[in-house]
Design an enzyme around this catalytic site. Structure first.
Site, short mmCIF file in Angstrom:
data_model
loop_
_atom_site.label_atom_id
_atom_site.label_comp_id
_atom_site.label_asym_id
_atom_site.label_seq_id
_atom_site.Cartn_x
_atom_site.Cartn_y
_atom_site.Cartn_z
N ARG A 294 0.82 -1.22 0.00
CA ARG A 294 0.00 0.00 0.00
C ARG A 294 0.85 1.26 0.00
O ARG A 294 0.50 2.25 -0.64
CB ARG A 294 -0.96 -0.03 1.20
CG ARG A 294 -2.11 -0.97 0.95
CD ARG A 294 -3.04 -1.19 2.11
NE ARG A 294 -4.12 -2.09 1.66
CZ ARG A 294 -5.12 -2.51 2.42
NH1 ARG A 294 -5.21 -2.14 3.68
NH2 ARG A 294 -6.04 -3.31 1.92
N TYR A 434 -6.28 -0.92 -6.90
CA TYR A 434 -5.69 -2.17 -6.37
C TYR A 434 -5.06 -1.98 -4.98
O TYR A 434 -4.96 -0.88 -4.49
CB TYR A 434 -4.80 -2.87 -7.37
CG TYR A 434 -3.54 -2.22 -7.91
CD1 TYR A 434 -2.93 -1.12 -7.33
CD2 TYR A 434 -2.94 -2.78 -9.04
CE1 TYR A 434 -1.77 -0.59 -7.86
CE2 TYR A 434 -1.76 -2.26 -9.56
CZ TYR A 434 -1.18 -1.17 -8.98
OH TYR A 434 -0.03 -0.66 -9.48
N GLU A 435 -4.74 -3.10 -4.38
CA GLU A 435 -4.30 -3.12 -2.97
C GLU A 435 -5.35 -2.51 -2.04
O GLU A 435 -5.02 -1.85 -1.05
CB GLU A 435 -2.96 -2.39 -2.78
CG GLU A 435 -1.82 -2.91 -3.60
CD GLU A 435 -1.58 -4.40 -3.45
OE1 GLU A 435 -1.95 -4.96 -2.40
OE2 GLU A 435 -1.06 -5.01 -4.39
N GLY A 436 -6.61 -2.76 -2.35
CA GLY A 436 -7.69 -2.19 -1.55
C GLY A 436 -8.15 -0.89 -2.17
O GLY A 436 -7.43 0.12 -2.11
N GLN A 441 -9.74 1.83 1.88
CA GLN A 441 -8.71 2.52 2.68
C GLN A 441 -9.37 3.46 3.69
O GLN A 441 -8.97 3.53 4.85
CB GLN A 441 -7.77 3.32 1.77
CG GLN A 441 -7.05 2.52 0.70
CD GLN A 441 -6.14 1.44 1.24
OE1 GLN A 441 -5.54 1.59 2.31
NE2 GLN A 441 -6.05 0.32 0.54
#
Lengths: 592, 592
Positions: A294, A434-436, A441
Site C-alpha cells: 500500500r 488495487y491493494e484495496g 482505505q
C-alpha cells in the site's frame, strides 16, 4: 515522446534537509550520508531515464501477449530486467543473509521512485516480487527462506500475490479456492484467481505465487483462510528446478492502462503448495505484503503525477499561445508561452506542491517503518499503521487527479496517445483501485485505525502536530504562512474526529459516511505538516549559507502555495462530515 | 456488457415540473405538452437503448480506419445513422424552411441526451453537422442556405468545424491556413487543420467543412480570420454532386477515447471554398457554432456520467461483498450488496445529485436560448452567454470526475475494458478539452463574461437568486435544507466577485488566478438553485396528489444531499480565490 528526469536534488532534500537521515539513530542509517545517497540516486536516475523510460510507451502500445499458455512481455523488457538485476536494484533493502544489500527502507523508497515514474508497469514485476519476499521473510520456515529467498532477492525468480477471485475481492471470506492436505505435508491448491499482476511472463526462470486458499474442513469465512507458496515450477530440494506445477494462465486481462504488466487470470488445478505461516492465519501473513504494497502504491500515485508534471512544465514553456494579461513576455515571438497564464500556473502549482508534499510524506512514512522494524519502536509502528491508508488513498486519488491535470495543459494534444499524457492518466488510475480500493482505505482508517490501541496513535498524531507548532511559534517566517494554516487544518481534522466519536457510537453510519472525506482531510493535514517542516528546513539551509538559493526559495514558495491554496479543503471536508449519514443513507436501494 | 436506459421520467420532470414548458410564452412551446414530449422521449430512449448503445463498445474497440484515403466507421454505424436520419432525429430543432421540424431547442436537448449517453462518439457525427447547420443558417446567403441546408438537416450531408492547426488551438490569431480570392468570387483554401471530429467517414454522401482561414493581404492576427464553406465534393448549381474538392485526410488520430468518431488531420490543398458571412469576421460566425457546441459538450459531460452511474448502481445492487455495519441486510445470502455500505452510497449520491442537477441546469439553459432566439429576449441572451462557460466547464469536469467515480464502484473490474466502465471515463475526458479547454472557459467567464454589458448579467443572476429565496422564504419545508445553503453559497460567490473587482483592477492576475475556482463555485451555486427549484417543484407535485410519490420523494432527498454535501465546496473555492495571485505567480518559469 515524453521526457523524464529523476528529481535527484529533491530526493536528496527530503532525505537530508527534511529527514536528516544520517543523523538518525537507526541501524543502517549511519551510512546514509549525502555523498552515498547522492551517488545511488544519481545512478538510479540514469537507469530510469536511459533504460526504463523509453520502454514506457513501448509497454503501453505492445502490451503483453499470451501465446501457447506463455506470456510474452513487450519488446525490450527482458533486457531491461536483466540490467535491473545486474545493477542490484532489486535487492536494495533485502536481508543480506539472502543476498540483499540490507539498506534501509527509506533508501529503497527514494531509489525506487525514479523507476516507478519512468515505467510503472515494468517496475511492478520487481515490486510484486519484493512483496512476496517480505511475506516469506516474515512468515516462512528457515527451509522455505533458504529455498526461495535468494533467487527472489536477485529476481531470478519473481513473485505474485493471489487474493482476488471472480466473485470476491475486498470480502475475501467468500473465497472458494481450496487447499487439500497431502501426506507429505504439502497441499493441493484448486481454484481460480483473477487480477494477478505479473502472474506470468518471460522475465524470470520461475514465479513464486503466494496464494490465499481455504484448507478443507477449516473454519468458515475469513477465519479459514491460509496462505500458500505455489511455485510455477516445483523447486527440488537441491534448489534446482523440477516439474511444471499445475498452475496455468487462463487469460490476460485487457486493461485501461499498465499494459506493460501482465494481469492474469490464474488457474490452480491441484497445484502443489506449501503452507506459509500458520494455518487459517493467512490474512495476517498476507497483510505483511499488503501494508508494504500500500505504501508502494501511494508512491506510484505521486510518481506518475511527477512524470506527467515534468512533461506539462516542458509543454507550458514550449507552447506559444496567447499573451500574458499583464503585457507580452515574449514580445519578439508570435505569442507568449503557456506558462505566463495564471490558470496554467495554478494548475502547475497544484501539481508541483502535491508531488513534493507526497514525496516528503512517503519517505517520512518509510522512515517510520525503518524505526519500527530496525529499532522495534512500537509508537512508530502504530503511527505508520494509522497513516498507511492515507498514504495509499489520498496520494493515489490526487496522483490520478494531477496526472489528468497535467494532460489538460496539453489541450487537444493531451488526448492524443502519441503525446504520452493519456498513458500517465490511464496508468495512474489503477493505483486508486488495487491493494484495496480507496473506499476500503477510508473504511480501514475510520473504522479501524482511528480506534486502534484505544485511539493512542491518532492522539499521538495530533500531539506531534501541536508540539511542532509550539516549538516553532516564535519563528515569524513560519507563523502566518505555515503554522497558522496547519493549526486551523488540524483543528478541522480534530473536529471531524470528535464528530465521529459523538455520533458514530449511536450509529456507525455517521462515521463511515464521512470516511472518505476524513481520509482526504487527514492527507491535507499530513501534507501541511510536511510543508511546514520542509519550509523550516529550507529556511535553515538558506540561513546556513546554502549556495543553491533558487532551489530553497522555490521550496518555500511552493509550500506557501500549498498552505494557501490546498489546505482550505479541510473546511469543506469538515462541513460534509458534519452533515452525517442522514442524506447519504436516505434512499431505498430501489430508488437510486 | 454495460446497460443503458433513458431516464425518461426525469427528462419529463425537468421539462414539466421544473420548467413547465407548455405554460411558457415562447413560440413553439405551446405544443410541448406532457403527452407529446413523453411520446418523443419514449421513442428517443428506445432508439438510444436498442440501436446506439450496443454500438458504443463496438465503436470503442474497432475505432475508425483510414484506408486508401477514405475513413471507414465501425461496423453498424452506417445502418444506425440511416435509422437516425429516417427517424427525423437529426432535424428536430432545424428550420422548417429547410426540412427541419422547428421544435424548440429545449426539446432537442432533452431528446439528444439519451443518444449522447448511449453513444457519444456516434452522436458527434450528427452534433457537428448541427453546429455547421447553425453557422450557415445564421450567416449564409440565401443561395448558400438553399444549396447546403436541406441536405444537412436530413444528414445526407454532414458538417465539421475546422479551427485548430498544429501550432495553435486557443490562439487562433496564429493560424496559417490561407484563402486566395478567385475571379469567380470563390477562394482557394490551403493549409492543415487538426483534431477535426467527423472529418471524414462513410456515413454521408458529402461533408461540408467550415474552415477558418486568412484571406491574403488581410489584417494580422485574429482580425484577419474568415470562415469558409469547403465541401468535400463540390456541389453543382443544380444541387447535384460534382468534382472531388482538394480536401484530403492526412491521418486519423489515435485517441484516449471516442474511438468511434474519426478525428482527422485535414489537408486543404487549394480547395475551393466559399466565404461564409463577412470577410475577416470569421470568428464571429464561428462563435455561432461554438456557443451551441459548448452547451452540447456540457450535455456530453453529464450524459456520460449518467450512463456510468446507471451501471454503477446496477453493480452496487448486484455485487455481494461484506456486511452492512448496522447488521446484515441480506442475511440469507453469503454477503450484502455493495449498496449497503455508506461510502458506496456517498459515491452514488454524489453521482446522482450531479447528473440530475446538470440535466436541470442544461435544459434550463436551453430554455434561455429559446427565449433569446424565439422571443428576442436580450436578458435571456445575456444570461446564457454568462452561463455557457459554466455549463461547459463545470459539467465536463464533474462529468469526468463522476464517470471515474462510477468506475471505482466496480473495484478491479472497473479497470478491465470488458466491463465498459473505462470507456465512459475515457470518452468523458475529451469533453474537458475540446470546444475550448476548461481553463479557457474559466478565462472567458472571469475575464470577459462577468464584465459584459457593464456587469449587467451577473447582477441579474444574483438578483434572480435573491428573488427566488425571498419569494419562498415562508416555505418552511424549503428553508433550512435548501434556501439557507443556497443563500450562503451565493454569498460566497458574490464575495469572490467582489474580490476580483477590488483586486483585479490593480493586477488582473488576482482575478485570473481564481478563475477556475470561480467557475466551479458558480457551477455549485447554479446547481444549488436548480436543486432548490426542483425540490419546490417536487413538493408541489406531492401536495397536488401526484401518484408517483417515490419519485418525488427521491428527488427531494437527492436535493438535500446536494445542498448538504456539495454546496459547502463554495467555502473552499472562496478561500482559495481570496489568496489572490501571489502564491500562484511566485515562481520564475525556470524554477518549475
Amino acid at each position: 515522446m515524453p521526457i523524464y528526469n529523476a528529481p535527484t536534488k529533491d530526493l536528496q532534500f527530503v532525505l537530508h534537509d527534511l529527514l536528516k537521515v544520517s543523523e538518525q539513530d537507526i541501524a543502517g542509517y549511519e551510512d546514509l550520508d549525502r555523498d552515498f545517497t547522492g551517488a545511488v540516486l544519481e545512478e538510479a536516475g540514469k537507469v530510469a531515464t536511459a533504460v526504463l523510460h523509453p520502454l514506457n510507451v513501448v509497454g503501453d502500445k505492445e502490451g503483453c501477449v499470451l501465446e501457447n499458455g506463455v506470456v510474452r512481455t513487450p519488446k525490450g523488457f527482458k533486457a531491461a530486467f536483466e540490467q535491473m538485476k545486474e545493477g542490484g536494484w532489486t535487492a536494495m533493502d533485502c536481508d543480506p543473509e539472502y543476498g540483499g544489500q540490507g539498506l534501509p527502507y527509506v533508501m529503497n523508497s527514494a531509489a525506487m521512485e525514479p523507476f516507478v515514474s519512468a515505467n510503472m508497469a515494468f517496475n511492478m514485476y520487481q515490486g510484486l516480487t519484493h512483496g512476496a519476499y517480505s511475506a516469506i521473510h516474515a512468515h516462512g520456515t528457515d527451509e522455505q527462506k533458504q529455498k526461495f529467498l535468494p533467487k527472489m532477492v536477485s529476481c531470478e525468480w519473481t513473485g505474485t500475490m493471489n487474493l482476488t477471485e471472480p466473485h470476491c475481492g475486498t470480502d475475501l471470506g467468500l473465497m472458494r479456492t481450496k487447499a487439500a492436505p497431502q501426506a507429505d505435508g504439502s497441499y493441493k491448491i484448486t481454484g481460480q484467481k483473477i487480477f494477478i499482476s505479473a502472474g506470468d511472463h518471460d522475465l524470470a526462470d520461475n514465479i513464486i505465487h503466494l496464494v490465499l486458499a481455504k484448507i478443507e474442513g477449516g473454519p468458515e469465512g475469513i477465519k479459514g483462510v491460509s496462505l500458500f507458496i505455489v511455485p510455477k515450477i516445483i523447486v527440488n530440494d537441491d534448489g534446482s528446478l523440477g516439474d511444471r506445477n499445475a498452475v496455468s494462465v487462463g487469460s490476460i486481462e485487457e486493461k485501461m492502462g499498465i499494459h506493460g504488466n501482465s494481469t492474469c487470470v490464474m488457474n490452480y488445478d491441484g497445484a502443489t503448495g506449501y503452507l506459509l505461516g500458520t494455518e487459517h492465519k493467512g490474512m495476517r501473513a498476507m497483510f505483511t505484503m499488503m501494508n508494504e504494497a500500500r505504501i508502494g502504491v501511494g508512491l506510484q500515485g505521486y510518481a506518475q503525477a511527477e512524470s506527467a508534471y515534468q512533461n506539462a512544465v516542458a509543454y507550458a514553456n514550449d507552447r506559444l499561445q496567447g499573451r500574458a494579461v499583464t503585457g507580452a513576455e515574449n514580445p519578439d515571438g508570435p505569442a507568449d508561452p503557456l506558462i505566463v497564464h495564471p490558470d496554467i500556473r495554478r494548475n502547475l502549482m497544484d501539481q508541483k506542491s502535491f508531488v513534493e508534499g507526497a514525496r516528503a510524506f512517503t519517505f517520512w512514512g518509510a522512515n517510520l517503518i525503518d524505526r519500527a522494524h530496525r529499532n522495534g519502536d512500537k509508537d512508530a509502528d502504530g503511527l505508520i499503521s494509522l497513516l498507511t491508508p492515507v498514504i495509499k488513498g489520498f496520494q493515489t486519488d490526487k496522483g490520478f487527479e494531477y496526472a489528468v491535470a497535467a494532460q489538460q495543459v496539453y489541450g487537444g494534444h493531451g488526448y492524443i496517445e502519441e503525446w504520452g499524457m493519456s498513458q500517465y492518466a490511464r496508468d495512474a488510475r489503477i493505483a486508486m483501485i488495487y491493494e484495496g480500493a480507496n473506499g476500503v482505505q477510508a473504511l480501514d482508517l475510520v473504522g479501524r485505525k482511528l480506534a486502534q490501541d484505544g485511539g493512542k496513535h491518532v492522539m499521538a498524531f495530533f500531539e506531534m502536530i501541536k508540539t511542532f507548532i509550539k516549538e516553532n511559534e516564535g519563528n515569524e517566517a513560519l507563523k502566518a504562512d505555515f503554522l497558522d494554516p496547519l493549526k486551523a487544518a488540524s483543528k478541522d481534522l480534530q473536529a471531524a474526529g470528535m464528530y465521529f466519536m459523538q455520533n458514530g457510537m449511536k450509529n456507525p453510519n455517521h462515521a463511515l459516511a464521512g470516511s472518505y472525506d476524513f481520509m482526504h482531510m487527514m492527507g491535507h493535514v499530513c501534507f501541511g505538516l510536511m510543508w511546514a517542516k520542509m519550509a523550516k528546513a529550507a529556511m535553515e539551509a538558506l540561513e546556513g549559507g546554502a549556495s543553491d538559493t533558487a532551489f530553497y526559495e522555490t521550496k518555500i514558495a511552493t509550500g506557501r502555495y500549498y498552505m494557501a491554496r490546498q489546505l482550505p479543503a479541510t473546511t469543506m471536508h469538515l462541513a460534509r462530515i458534519n452533515t452525517g449519514a442522514d442524506t447519504v443513507m436516505a434512499l431505498d436501494a430501489a430508488n437510486f
